[in-house]
Design a protein around this motif. Structure first.
Motif, PDB file in Angstrom:
ATOM      1  N   PRO A  81       0.793  -1.227   0.000  1.00  0.00           N
ATOM      2  CA  PRO A  81       0.000   0.000   0.000  1.00  0.00           C
ATOM      3  C   PRO A  81       0.829   1.284   0.000  1.00  0.00           C
ATOM      4  CG  PRO A  81      -0.119  -1.101   2.128  1.00  0.00           C
ATOM      5  CD  PRO A  81       0.530  -2.056   1.197  1.00  0.00           C
ATOM      6  N   MET A  82       2.116   1.193   0.409  1.00  0.00           N
ATOM      7  CA  MET A  82       2.949   2.388   0.466  1.00  0.00           C
ATOM      8  C   MET A  82       3.836   2.548  -0.769  1.00  0.00           C
ATOM      9  SD  MET A  82       1.819   3.609   3.172  1.00  0.00           S
ATOM     10  CE  MET A  82       2.850   5.064   3.057  1.00  0.00           C
ATOM     11  N   ASP A 115      -5.519   2.097  -1.221  1.00  0.00           N
ATOM     12  CA  ASP A 115      -6.604   1.342  -0.581  1.00  0.00           C
ATOM     13  C   ASP A 115      -7.675   2.268  -0.004  1.00  0.00           C
ATOM     14  OD1 ASP A 115      -4.534   2.082   1.019  1.00  0.00           O
ATOM     15  OD2 ASP A 115      -4.474   0.272   2.223  1.00  0.00           O
ATOM     16  N   TRP A 116      -7.313   3.513   0.310  1.00  0.00           N
ATOM     17  CA  TRP A 116      -8.332   4.504   0.696  1.00  0.00           C
ATOM     18  C   TRP A 116      -9.282   4.715  -0.478  1.00  0.00           C
ATOM     19  CZ3 TRP A 116      -9.184   9.189  -1.773  1.00  0.00           C
ATOM     20  CH2 TRP A 116     -10.108  10.050  -1.171  1.00  0.00           C
ATOM     21  N   TYR A 117      -8.708   4.921  -1.651  1.00  0.00           N
ATOM     22  CA  TYR A 117      -9.529   5.130  -2.844  1.00  0.00           C
ATOM     23  C   TYR A 117     -10.355   3.879  -3.153  1.00  0.00           C
ATOM     24  CZ  TYR A 117     -10.773   5.794  -7.742  1.00  0.00           C
ATOM     25  OH  TYR A 117     -11.461   5.880  -8.928  1.00  0.00           O
ATOM     26  N   GLU A 118      -9.721   2.711  -3.056  1.00  0.00           N
ATOM     27  CA  GLU A 118     -10.405   1.462  -3.400  1.00  0.00           C
ATOM     28  C   GLU A 118     -11.616   1.226  -2.514  1.00  0.00           C
ATOM     29  OE1 GLU A 118      -9.566  -3.355  -3.669  1.00  0.00           O
ATOM     30  OE2 GLU A 118      -8.044  -2.019  -2.827  1.00  0.00           O
ATOM     31  N   ARG A 147     -12.754   0.867   6.705  1.00  0.00           N
ATOM     32  CA  ARG A 147     -11.509   0.408   6.090  1.00  0.00           C
ATOM     33  C   ARG A 147     -10.805   1.563   5.386  1.00  0.00           C
ATOM     34  NH1 ARG A 147     -10.528  -4.955   4.735  1.00  0.00           N
ATOM     35  NH2 ARG A 147      -8.558  -4.086   4.017  1.00  0.00           N
ATOM     36  N   ALA A 148     -11.558   2.367   4.647  1.00  0.00           N
ATOM     37  CA  ALA A 148     -10.973   3.489   3.912  1.00  0.00           C
ATOM     38  C   ALA A 148     -10.349   4.503   4.876  1.00  0.00           C
ATOM     39  CB  ALA A 148     -12.037   4.161   3.049  1.00  0.00           C
ATOM     40  N   ASN A 149     -11.058   4.816   5.952  1.00  0.00           N
ATOM     41  CA  ASN A 149     -10.553   5.796   6.919  1.00  0.00           C
ATOM     42  C   ASN A 149      -9.311   5.266   7.640  1.00  0.00           C
ATOM     43  OD1 ASN A 149     -12.625   7.553   6.276  1.00  0.00           O
ATOM     44  ND2 ASN A 149     -13.978   6.788   7.875  1.00  0.00           N
TER      45      ASN A 149
END
Length: 222
Positions: A81-82, A115-118, A147-149
């Motif tokens: 994710p990073m 993953d925030w966007y997803e 999950r996004a937050n």
């Protein structure tokens, strides 16, 4: 005269009884017709509606549980994710080496967490999915947004912690996109702080699965 009046009342009563009998018969016929229609016409409609719901739940389940299945490409251990944020940090170093060595690495802006966007996108898909019961829709959307937050918090936390460590230890020459373990570990630490560790994701996914199963078992197409 009274006899005639009595006959008139008997005729009126008979007429009223006949009308009541007619409407009762019509009502019974309508009910029987409706019941038969449910079996012959409405049941296929309900079955199709049920199938659409099942399809929606299967799609959602597949996405949620793929990150917990070792054989899937979406399994959490395969995710980075990073990746984009680390690439931005490395680019900052490559383009401004003299300044970074003199003043330290400073990153004022970085790419949003993928993953925030997803998960925000998934929440929107579920929010506007036609074939989902409202009670399940609300629970799924709530989880997706959590999950996004959590991902957003963990992403920002990882960038800040990683930059602080690099500046403190002055290990700028180790900055490459292939040297990603430190920043990814900071991300995992941030997810734990946001109460969304892998164990917690397992638990919440399982809770949602149980909700899906309970709904399917209670669904009555008739």
């Amino acid at each position: 005269m009274q006899a005639l009046k009595g006959q008139s009342m008997d005729l009126e009563s008979t007429k009223n009884l006949a009308q009541i009998g007619f409407w009762l018969g019509a009502l019974i016929l309508a009910f029987l017709t409706y019941r038969n229609a449910r079996k012959t016409l409405l049941s296929p409609v309900n079955t199709e509606y049920q199938k659409r719901i099942f399809d929606s739940l299967v799609n959602i389940s597949e996405r949620l549980f793929s990150e917990l299945k070792m054989g899937k490409s979406q399994h959490w251990i395969r995710q980075r994710p990073m990746k984009d944020a680390l690439a931005e940090i490395c680019e900052e170093w490559e383009n401004n080496k003299d300044s970074v060595e003199k003043y330290g690495l400073e990153l004022t802006d970085w790419p949003a967490a993928s993953d925030w966007y997803e998960f925000h996108s998934l929440a929107d898909e579920v929010r506007y999915e036609l074939f989902l019961p409202e009670v399940l829709r609300e629970k799924i959307v709530c989880y997706m947004e959590d999950r996004a937050n959590a991902a957003e918090y963990a992403h920002d936390y990882a960038v800040q912690k990683f930059v602080e460590e690099v500046n403190r230890e002055r290990k700028y020459h180790t900055l490459t996109v292939d040297n990603f373990m430190d920043i990814e570990n900071f991300y995992a630490e941030g997810m734990e702080k946001a109460e969304m560790s892998i164990d917690e994701i397992h638990q919440r996914n399982r809770a949602l699965m149980n909700e899906f199963v309970r709904y399917i078992e209670s669904f009555d197409p008739t």
